[in-house]
Motif scaffolding. Sequence first.
Motif, PDB file in Angstrom:
ATOM      1  N   MET A 280       0.835  -1.207   0.000  1.00 37.64           N
ATOM      2  CA  MET A 280       0.000   0.000   0.000  1.00 37.64           C
ATOM      3  C   MET A 280       0.870   1.258   0.000  1.00 37.64           C
ATOM      4  SD  MET A 280      -3.111  -1.079   2.547  1.00 37.64           S
ATOM      5  CE  MET A 280      -3.962   0.496   2.369  1.00 37.64           C
ATOM      6  N   ALA A 281       1.939   1.239   0.766  1.00 39.33           N
ATOM      7  CA  ALA A 281       2.844   2.392   0.810  1.00 39.33           C
ATOM      8  C   ALA A 281       3.472   2.625  -0.560  1.00 39.33           C
ATOM      9  CB  ALA A 281       3.924   2.178   1.867  1.00 39.33           C
ATOM     10  N   GLN A 282       3.857   1.541  -1.232  1.00 39.39           N
ATOM     11  CA  GLN A 282       4.425   1.668  -2.572  1.00 39.39           C
ATOM     12  C   GLN A 282       3.400   2.255  -3.546  1.00 39.39           C
ATOM     13  OE1 GLN A 282       5.719  -2.289  -3.586  1.00 39.39           O
ATOM     14  NE2 GLN A 282       7.674  -2.054  -2.542  1.00 39.39           N
ATOM     15  N   GLU A 283       2.166   1.792  -3.460  1.00 40.46           N
ATOM     16  CA  GLU A 283       1.118   2.298  -4.349  1.00 40.46           C
ATOM     17  C   GLU A 283       0.872   3.789  -4.097  1.00 40.46           C
ATOM     18  OE1 GLU A 283      -0.331   0.852  -6.954  1.00 40.46           O
ATOM     19  OE2 GLU A 283       0.795  -0.981  -6.612  1.00 40.46           O
ATOM     20  N   ARG A 284       0.852   4.185  -2.826  1.00 40.71           N
ATOM     21  CA  ARG A 284       0.647   5.607  -2.509  1.00 40.71           C
ATOM     22  C   ARG A 284       1.785   6.465  -3.053  1.00 40.71           C
ATOM     23  NH1 ARG A 284      -0.365   3.658   2.893  1.00 40.71           N
ATOM     24  NH2 ARG A 284      -2.576   3.197   3.079  1.00 40.71           N
ATOM     25  N   LEU A 285       3.007   5.971  -2.903  1.00 40.58           N
ATOM     26  CA  LEU A 285       4.164   6.693  -3.421  1.00 40.58           C
ATOM     27  C   LEU A 285       4.077   6.820  -4.941  1.00 40.58           C
ATOM     28  CD1 LEU A 285       6.934   8.013  -3.003  1.00 40.58           C
ATOM     29  CD2 LEU A 285       7.939   5.718  -3.149  1.00 40.58           C
ATOM     30  N   THR A 286       3.723   5.747  -5.603  1.00 42.26           N
ATOM     31  CA  THR A 286       3.593   5.773  -7.063  1.00 42.26           C
ATOM     32  C   THR A 286       2.486   6.731  -7.494  1.00 42.26           C
ATOM     33  OG1 THR A 286       4.384   3.494  -7.186  1.00 42.26           O
ATOM     34  CG2 THR A 286       3.245   4.350  -9.119  1.00 42.26           C
ATOM     35  N   MET A 287       1.381   6.739  -6.763  1.00 44.60           N
ATOM     36  CA  MET A 287       0.293   7.678  -7.080  1.00 44.60           C
ATOM     37  C   MET A 287       0.774   9.119  -6.971  1.00 44.60           C
ATOM     38  SD  MET A 287      -3.179   5.973  -5.399  1.00 44.60           S
ATOM     39  CE  MET A 287      -2.851   6.772  -3.880  1.00 44.60           C
TER      40      MET A 287
ATOM     41  N   HIS B 146      -3.369   2.811  -9.795  1.00 45.33           N
ATOM     42  CA  HIS B 146      -2.673   2.608  -8.521  1.00 45.33           C
ATOM     43  C   HIS B 146      -3.606   2.889  -7.339  1.00 45.33           C
ATOM     44  CE1 HIS B 146       1.247   1.666 -10.145  1.00 45.33           C
ATOM     45  NE2 HIS B 146       1.093   2.656 -11.013  1.00 45.33           N
ATOM     46  N   ALA B 147      -4.474   3.863  -7.473  1.00 47.13           N
ATOM     47  CA  ALA B 147      -5.439   4.157  -6.412  1.00 47.13           C
ATOM     48  C   ALA B 147      -6.383   2.967  -6.215  1.00 47.13           C
ATOM     49  CB  ALA B 147      -6.223   5.423  -6.741  1.00 47.13           C
ATOM     50  N   HIS B 148      -6.807   2.377  -7.320  1.00 48.66           N
ATOM     51  CA  HIS B 148      -7.689   1.209  -7.247  1.00 48.66           C
ATOM     52  C   HIS B 148      -6.964   0.038  -6.571  1.00 48.66           C
ATOM     53  CE1 HIS B 148     -10.911  -1.505  -8.360  1.00 48.66           C
ATOM     54  NE2 HIS B 148      -9.995  -2.340  -8.860  1.00 48.66           N
ATOM     55  N   SER B 149      -5.716  -0.185  -6.944  1.00 49.16           N
ATOM     56  CA  SER B 149      -4.922  -1.256  -6.326  1.00 49.16           C
ATOM     57  C   SER B 149      -4.763  -1.019  -4.832  1.00 49.16           C
ATOM     58  CB  SER B 149      -3.548  -1.342  -6.986  1.00 49.16           C
ATOM     59  OG  SER B 149      -3.651  -1.715  -8.325  1.00 49.16           O
ATOM     60  N   CYS B 150      -4.527   0.216  -4.460  1.00 46.08           N
ATOM     61  CA  CYS B 150      -4.372   0.562  -3.049  1.00 46.08           C
ATOM     62  C   CYS B 150      -5.678   0.298  -2.288  1.00 46.08           C
ATOM     63  CB  CYS B 150      -3.939   2.018  -2.909  1.00 46.08           C
ATOM     64  SG  CYS B 150      -3.394   2.450  -1.250  1.00 46.08           S
ATOM     65  N   ALA B 151      -6.802   0.634  -2.901  1.00 42.98           N
ATOM     66  CA  ALA B 151      -8.101   0.394  -2.270  1.00 42.98           C
ATOM     67  C   ALA B 151      -8.351  -1.108  -2.101  1.00 42.98           C
ATOM     68  CB  ALA B 151      -9.211   1.029  -3.096  1.00 42.98           C
ATOM     69  N   GLU B 152      -7.995  -1.901  -3.107  1.00 47.78           N
ATOM     70  CA  GLU B 152      -8.151  -3.354  -3.003  1.00 47.78           C
ATOM     71  C   GLU B 152      -7.268  -3.919  -1.901  1.00 47.78           C
ATOM     72  OE1 GLU B 152      -8.399  -5.935  -6.471  1.00 47.78           O
ATOM     73  OE2 GLU B 152      -8.547  -4.128  -7.702  1.00 47.78           O
ATOM     74  N   LEU B 153      -6.039  -3.452  -1.833  1.00 46.24           N
ATOM     75  CA  LEU B 153      -5.141  -3.893  -0.770  1.00 46.24           C
ATOM     76  C   LEU B 153      -5.692  -3.510   0.597  1.00 46.24           C
ATOM     77  CD1 LEU B 153      -1.729  -3.001  -2.422  1.00 46.24           C
ATOM     78  CD2 LEU B 153      -2.426  -5.303  -1.699  1.00 46.24           C
ATOM     79  N   GLY B 154      -6.264  -2.314   0.704  1.00 48.95           N
ATOM     80  CA  GLY B 154      -6.854  -1.867   1.971  1.00 48.95           C
ATOM     81  C   GLY B 154      -8.020  -2.747   2.387  1.00 48.95           C
ATOM     82  N   ALA B 155      -8.851  -3.119   1.428  1.00 47.19           N
ATOM     83  CA  ALA B 155      -9.983  -3.993   1.728  1.00 47.19           C
ATOM     84  C   ALA B 155      -9.481  -5.365   2.195  1.00 47.19           C
ATOM     85  CB  ALA B 155     -10.874  -4.141   0.499  1.00 47.19           C
TER      86      ALA B 155
END
Length: 82
Positions: free
Chosen positions: A20-27, A53-62
């Motif tokens: 999730m941290a990587q996805e946020r950084l990439t976003m 990347h936002a969608h991936s982060c949301a999926e990871l969060g879920a």
Amino acid sequence: METQMNRTNEQVVELIEGLMAQERLTMEQCRQQEAQATEPKLKSLILRLSETHAHSCAELGAYLNEVRSQNEITLQINEMFL
């Protein structure tokens, strides 16, 4: 056995949080690149990448919430039998 399961669960949580941290950084990097881009098609592509990347982060969060809930249920069940 319980300790090994707890360690495995902690590793899964840490892995998800790291992803999730990587996805946020990439976003954030995409947002910066979009702001610098002058060509409309490139801006659009970068925006879509950021949304992906936002969608991936949301999926990871879920999934993280699901794992944490399962961990909590497992701990409660284990406490009943200890």
